[in-house]
Design a protein around this motif. Sequence first.
Motif, PDB file in Angstrom:
ATOM      1  N   GLU A  93      -1.529  -2.505   1.702  1.00 43.86           N
ATOM      2  CA  GLU A  93      -0.888  -1.278   1.235  1.00 43.86           C
ATOM      3  C   GLU A  93      -0.006  -0.695   2.344  1.00 43.86           C
ATOM      4  N   GLU A  94       1.296  -0.853   2.161  1.00 43.10           N
ATOM      5  CA  GLU A  94       2.230  -0.474   3.215  1.00 43.10           C
ATOM      6  C   GLU A  94       2.251   1.035   3.476  1.00 43.10           C
ATOM      7  N   GLU A  95       1.805   1.835   2.502  1.00 37.80           N
ATOM      8  CA  GLU A  95       1.905   3.286   2.690  1.00 37.80           C
ATOM      9  C   GLU A  95       0.666   3.899   3.337  1.00 37.80           C
ATOM     10  N   THR A  96      -0.445   3.178   3.341  1.00 37.28           N
ATOM     11  CA  THR A  96      -1.667   3.803   3.875  1.00 37.28           C
ATOM     12  C   THR A  96      -2.320   3.043   5.021  1.00 37.28           C
ATOM     13  N   VAL A  97      -1.997   1.767   5.200  1.00 36.48           N
ATOM     14  CA  VAL A  97      -2.580   1.029   6.326  1.00 36.48           C
ATOM     15  C   VAL A  97      -1.921   1.531   7.607  1.00 36.48           C
ATOM     16  N   THR A  98      -2.741   1.994   8.539  1.00 39.14           N
ATOM     17  CA  THR A  98      -2.182   2.530   9.783  1.00 39.14           C
ATOM     18  C   THR A  98      -1.756   1.388  10.701  1.00 39.14           C
ATOM     19  N   VAL A  99      -1.015   1.733  11.708  1.00 39.55           N
ATOM     20  CA  VAL A  99      -0.578   0.739  12.693  1.00 39.55           C
ATOM     21  C   VAL A  99      -1.803   0.101  13.354  1.00 39.55           C
ATOM     22  N   ALA A 100      -2.803   0.925  13.650  1.00 43.21           N
ATOM     23  CA  ALA A 100      -4.015   0.408  14.293  1.00 43.21           C
ATOM     24  C   ALA A 100      -4.759  -0.552  13.368  1.00 43.21           C
ATOM     25  N   ARG A 101      -4.839  -0.170  12.096  1.00 43.53           N
ATOM     26  CA  ARG A 101      -5.546  -1.021  11.137  1.00 43.53           C
ATOM     27  C   ARG A 101      -4.802  -2.344  10.941  1.00 43.53           C
ATOM     28  N   LEU A 102      -3.498  -2.261  10.931  1.00 41.45           N
ATOM     29  CA  LEU A 102      -2.681  -3.470  10.769  1.00 41.45           C
ATOM     30  C   LEU A 102      -2.964  -4.462  11.904  1.00 41.45           C
ATOM     31  N   ALA A 103      -3.041  -3.935  13.123  1.00 39.01           N
ATOM     32  CA  ALA A 103      -3.324  -4.813  14.270  1.00 39.01           C
ATOM     33  C   ALA A 103      -4.701  -5.455  14.118  1.00 39.01           C
ATOM     34  N   GLU A 104      -5.646  -4.648  13.648  1.00 42.72           N
ATOM     35  CA  GLU A 104      -7.010  -5.130  13.442  1.00 42.72           C
ATOM     36  C   GLU A 104      -7.042  -6.234  12.374  1.00 42.72           C
ATOM     37  N   LEU A 105      -6.330  -5.987  11.271  1.00 45.73           N
ATOM     38  CA  LEU A 105      -6.289  -6.977  10.191  1.00 45.73           C
ATOM     39  C   LEU A 105      -5.664  -8.274  10.690  1.00 45.73           C
ATOM     40  N   ARG A 106      -4.607  -8.143  11.491  1.00 45.94           N
ATOM     41  CA  ARG A 106      -3.934  -9.333  12.034  1.00 45.94           C
ATOM     42  C   ARG A 106      -4.879 -10.150  12.898  1.00 45.94           C
ATOM     43  N   ASP A 107      -5.672  -9.405  13.701  1.00 42.41           N
ATOM     44  CA  ASP A 107      -6.616 -10.073  14.603  1.00 42.41           C
ATOM     45  C   ASP A 107      -7.722 -10.788  13.843  1.00 42.41           C
ATOM     46  N   CYS A 108      -8.180 -10.169  12.779  1.00 39.63           N
ATOM     47  CA  CYS A 108      -9.448 -10.602  12.171  1.00 39.63           C
ATOM     48  C   CYS A 108      -9.307 -11.480  10.943  1.00 39.63           C
ATOM     49  N   LEU A 109      -8.182 -11.405  10.254  1.00 39.63           N
ATOM     50  CA  LEU A 109      -8.101 -12.131   8.979  1.00 39.63           C
ATOM     51  C   LEU A 109      -7.339 -13.447   9.129  1.00 39.63           C
ATOM     52  N   SER A 110      -7.742 -14.419   8.327  1.00 33.69           N
ATOM     53  CA  SER A 110      -7.158 -15.744   8.504  1.00 33.69           C
ATOM     54  C   SER A 110      -6.040 -16.052   7.510  1.00 33.69           C
ATOM     55  N   ALA A 111      -5.507 -15.028   6.833  1.00 36.52           N
ATOM     56  CA  ALA A 111      -4.342 -15.245   5.956  1.00 36.52           C
ATOM     57  C   ALA A 111      -3.149 -14.508   6.551  1.00 36.52           C
ATOM     58  N   GLU A 112      -1.966 -14.914   6.127  1.00 37.37           N
ATOM     59  CA  GLU A 112      -0.761 -14.215   6.575  1.00 37.37           C
ATOM     60  C   GLU A 112      -0.712 -12.840   5.901  1.00 37.37           C
TER      61      GLU A 112
END
Length: 355
Positions: A93-112
């Motif tokens: 969700e581009e409108e509610t995922v914070t910059v910090a959460r985005l970094a976390e998701l990038r680190d932890c999830l195995s999909a693009e």
Amino acid sequence: MSAIEKLQAFLPDEHTAALVTSEINARYFTLFNYTDGAVLVTKHEAYLLCDFRYIEAAQKCASAEVTVVQFKKLYDTINDIILEKNIKSLMIEEETVTVARLAELRDCLSAELLSDSGLSRRIRAIRVIKNAREVELITKAQRITERALTELLNYVKPGVTEREMSVELEHLIHVYGGERIAFELITVAGANTSLPHGVPTDYVVRDGDFFTFDIGSVYEGYHSDMTRTFAVGHATDKMREIYDVVYQAHLQAAEKIVAGNTTADVDIAARDYIESKGYGAYFGHSTGHGVGLEIHEDPRVYKTDTTVLKDGMVITDEPGIYLPGEFGVRIEDMFLVQGDKAVDLALIPKELTII
Ligand SMILES: [Mn+2]
């Protein structure tokens, strides 16, 4: 089509999924109110991911469309599903995922991660059309507000304060089954009625004041919104004149709430009428907004908005005139778009009432 099916239709293929992390949207899709989890929607499945605190309630209350999955570590569980279902890309969700959460998701999830998929926008577009259950809950919230206001009016008289009326109204909303107030109740009188979003004060109501109530309740997550302006004791000719202009503007806008019209048509109807009476400069806000799981949601009802009205939308019609230092009048109801005759969701009369 259910809301989840509409979201699934938005997924381009079986290797793309949507990760819904905002609490309101998660509640919308699962019918379950919880925090700290997520909803993962693939082309053919939907998973409600929650922790130990919610698992029993989720299994009992969540929509039958979702598979309830308990996690210890949210991202590990998402990765398990991603792997099992061969998910390559994940919309967020581009409108509610914070910059910090985005970094976390990038680190932890195995999909693009697809951070500009338009997922938030699409969910807003899905939410804008209410189903029968949602309309019922919005209407129920409205009835609670109406019952509370009707009782409160027995107490409104010269000598009471704005704040007393706000507190009492909030209490009555709870008594009649509201889970909470839909927003900070606006109960303003006298010169304060010229403040569209005034905050209740210790001002003591006097004979000859306008008293504006912009109020709403929440029932099972759904909001209601209504504004009434009453005259206390008596109304002067000028008060009657302004009230009538707002009332006619409200009615003219309501006539335009027709499937196929745009929200601009609704706003312009109210605005043109108020302008034609010479008060255009004193109507500085939009004519309305959508209502649902949030008190203000799509669509916007304004002259520059091109949203086409469709059956199932719920919008407010709330023109006003505000004369600084003197008084203001606003009249607001929610309307359900239904073919060429919108349904007014309020039952409380709108003609000028002296209390
Ligand atoms: Mn409103």
